[in-house]
Every structure is written in structure tokens, then in C-alpha cells.
Motif scaffolding. Structure first.
Motif, PDB file in Angstrom:
ATOM      1  N   GLY A  87       0.729  -1.148  -0.068  1.00  0.00           N
ATOM      2  CA  GLY A  87      -0.065   0.073   0.024  1.00  0.00           C
ATOM      3  C   GLY A  87       0.842   1.407   0.025  1.00  0.00           C
ATOM      4  O   GLY A  87       2.122   1.347   0.284  1.00  0.00           O
ATOM      5  N   LEU A  88       0.135   2.340  -0.340  1.00  0.00           N
ATOM      6  CA  LEU A  88       0.878   3.729  -0.180  1.00  0.00           C
ATOM      7  C   LEU A  88       0.877   4.146   1.258  1.00  0.00           C
ATOM      8  O   LEU A  88      -0.142   4.976   1.789  1.00  0.00           O
ATOM      9  N   CYS A  89       1.879   3.872   1.896  1.00  0.00           N
ATOM     10  CA  CYS A  89       1.891   4.436   3.276  1.00  0.00           C
ATOM     11  C   CYS A  89       3.295   4.017   3.752  1.00  0.00           C
ATOM     12  O   CYS A  89       4.226   3.606   2.909  1.00  0.00           O
ATOM     13  N   VAL A  90       3.374   4.281   5.149  1.00  0.00           N
ATOM     14  CA  VAL A  90       4.790   4.135   5.691  1.00  0.00           C
ATOM     15  C   VAL A  90       4.952   2.368   5.927  1.00  0.00           C
ATOM     16  O   VAL A  90       4.254   2.130   6.874  1.00  0.00           O
ATOM     17  N   ARG A  91       5.635   1.987   5.185  1.00  0.00           N
ATOM     18  CA  ARG A  91       5.534   0.522   5.254  1.00  0.00           C
ATOM     19  C   ARG A  91       6.461  -0.162   6.480  1.00  0.00           C
ATOM     20  O   ARG A  91       6.084  -1.220   6.971  1.00  0.00           O
ATOM     21  N   SER A  92       7.665   0.598   6.723  1.00  0.00           N
ATOM     22  CA  SER A  92       8.412   0.223   7.855  1.00  0.00           C
ATOM     23  C   SER A  92       9.342   1.052   8.355  1.00  0.00           C
ATOM     24  O   SER A  92       9.908   1.979   7.661  1.00  0.00           O
TER      25      SER A  92
END
Length: 223
Positions: A87-92
Motif C-alpha cells: 500500500g501507499l503508506c509508511v511500510r516500515s
């Protein structure tokens, strides 16, 4: 036969066989202080017939080879948050052991990284975003190829932005050096705020910098 795809709402990624899924419980910083959590992951994986356990680059333990009808039960038994693997987000937010454990560390990256994880993990953004927080210039959390990298030095934190190790590999640009620990979180907030306001959809921080120019981005963030 219907082609199976990732189930984002379940945090499940379809595997190569197009029949089974992998899930990755969130383990902030990859640090487990209670070994019973490891036992739980192992027991649940065995109970539901997982094919493998995989240590991921995002400091998680992926449970691989779960059938679709068992995904909800696996999450319920685990009782853990989902890792933002897609997804379009802070992955890690990858974190090195820093001054808690490492003799080479210059700054307390573990405390800082866990604070960043609480604030930003899973946050929706224009594009995917990864952090790397390292307590020294060995950069074990690979900040130079992360969207936002924090690297500890004897004089404070060096903050770099725009790195990527993916298909369009890019070394990060230096934003600022010698930042005190207490000044890091407000500065990260400025970076994220600027990114939200100026990036196009699917555009990572490095792509935004290449389009707008480093000087423009630095001026917009630092003022």
C-alpha cells in the motif's frame, strides 16, 4: 478459476502458487523482549499449517503458506498488529540496536525509532515510504537507501531523504546534520507534511526531489 490477489484489509499477500498467503505481524524494530511471543508465532504457524517462517527486511517474521479460509483465525490467535507490507503508506521503520546494545553506536536509535514507529507506521501517504534509523555511520538500518534515513554521529543525527533500493535505485540526499535527539521528531513531521503537500500519487520522496529539485525541497522543509 478466479485469480487470487493480495487481501490488503487482512494484511495478506498472495504467494506464487496463487492459492496461499503470507502475513507479517508487526514487530517494531524487530525487537522481541518476551520470548513467549516467539513461541506464540511458532505455535500458531504450526496449528494452521504454515509452510515456512521468513525473516523479512522490515524486521518482521512472515508466516508463509496460509490458506485464505484460515487468515482471520491466524490473526485472532496471534493477537498482533498487522505489518504494513503493501500500500501507499509508511511500510516500515527499520531500526538498529543502537546504544541499547551496540558498542559502536553514537546515538539512541532504538528509542527514537520506536517513537517514529508509533507515530508513522501504516500512515497513508502519496507513495510508499520506508525509514531507516541507525545509531552510527555503519548505517545498519540502510538509511541511505530509505525514503527517510537517520544516522547517528558524535555530533547528533544526520538526516537524509529520498533513498530507494527498489527498481529505480537512488542514494538519499543529505538534508541536515548535527540534529539533537529532541529536535528530530519535529523535523520528521516537517518532512512528512511537505511530502504530503507536494508529492504526486505513487511518487516516492526521491522522485519528488528529482522533479522539484533538492534546493527547493530543502527550503520547503527547513525554511
Amino acid at each position: 478459476m478466479e485469480l487470487k490477489t493480495d487481501l490488503l484489509e487482512k494484511g495478506a499477500i498472495v504467494q506464487r502458487d496463487r492459492e496461499t498467503y503470507a502475513i507479517a505481524p508487526h514487530i517494531p524494530g524487530g525487537v522481541i523482549l518476551d520470548v513467549n511471543l516467539l513461541r506464540k508465532i511458532a505455535d500458531v504457524s504450526e496449528k494452521y499449517g504454515a509452510k515456512a517462517l521468513k525473516l523479512t527486511s522490515a524486521q518482521r517474521i512472515a508466516i508463509v503458506g496460509i490458506s485464505e479460509d484460515k487468515i482471520d483465525a491466524v490473526w485472532e490467535d496471534l493477537g498482533m498488529d498487522k505489518g504494513a507490507a503493501v500500500g501507499l503508506c509508511v511500510r516500515s521503520i527499520k531500526i538498529c540496536p543502537a546504544t541499547h546494545f551496540c558498542k559502536r553506536a553514537q546515538q539512541d536509535g532504538l528509542t527514537l525509532g520506536l517513537e517514529l514507529d508509533k507515530l508513522y507506521h501504516g500512515m497513508e501517504l502519496p507513495g510508499k515510504c520506508k525509514f531507516g534509523v541507525s545509531g552510527c555511520t555503519n548505517s545498519c538500518a540502510e538509511g541511505w537507501v530509505k525514503d527517510i534515513g537517520l544516522i547517528g554521529t558524535a555530533k547528533g543525527w544526520k538526516i537524509v531523504i529520498g533513498g530507494c533500493a527498489g527498481a529505480r535505485a537512488r542514494v538519499a540526499d543529505l538534508l541536515i546534520e548535527s540534529v539533537a535527539q529532541e529536535e528530530v521528531l519535529p523535523l520528521i513531521d516537517k518532512i512528512i507534511t511537505y511530502y504530503k503537500a507536494n508529492a504526486r500519487k505513487h511518487e516516492r520522496i526521491g522522485m519528488m526531489i528529482d522533479r522539484l529539485g533538492l534546493d527547493t525541497v530543502k527550503q520547503g522543509i527547513l525554511g
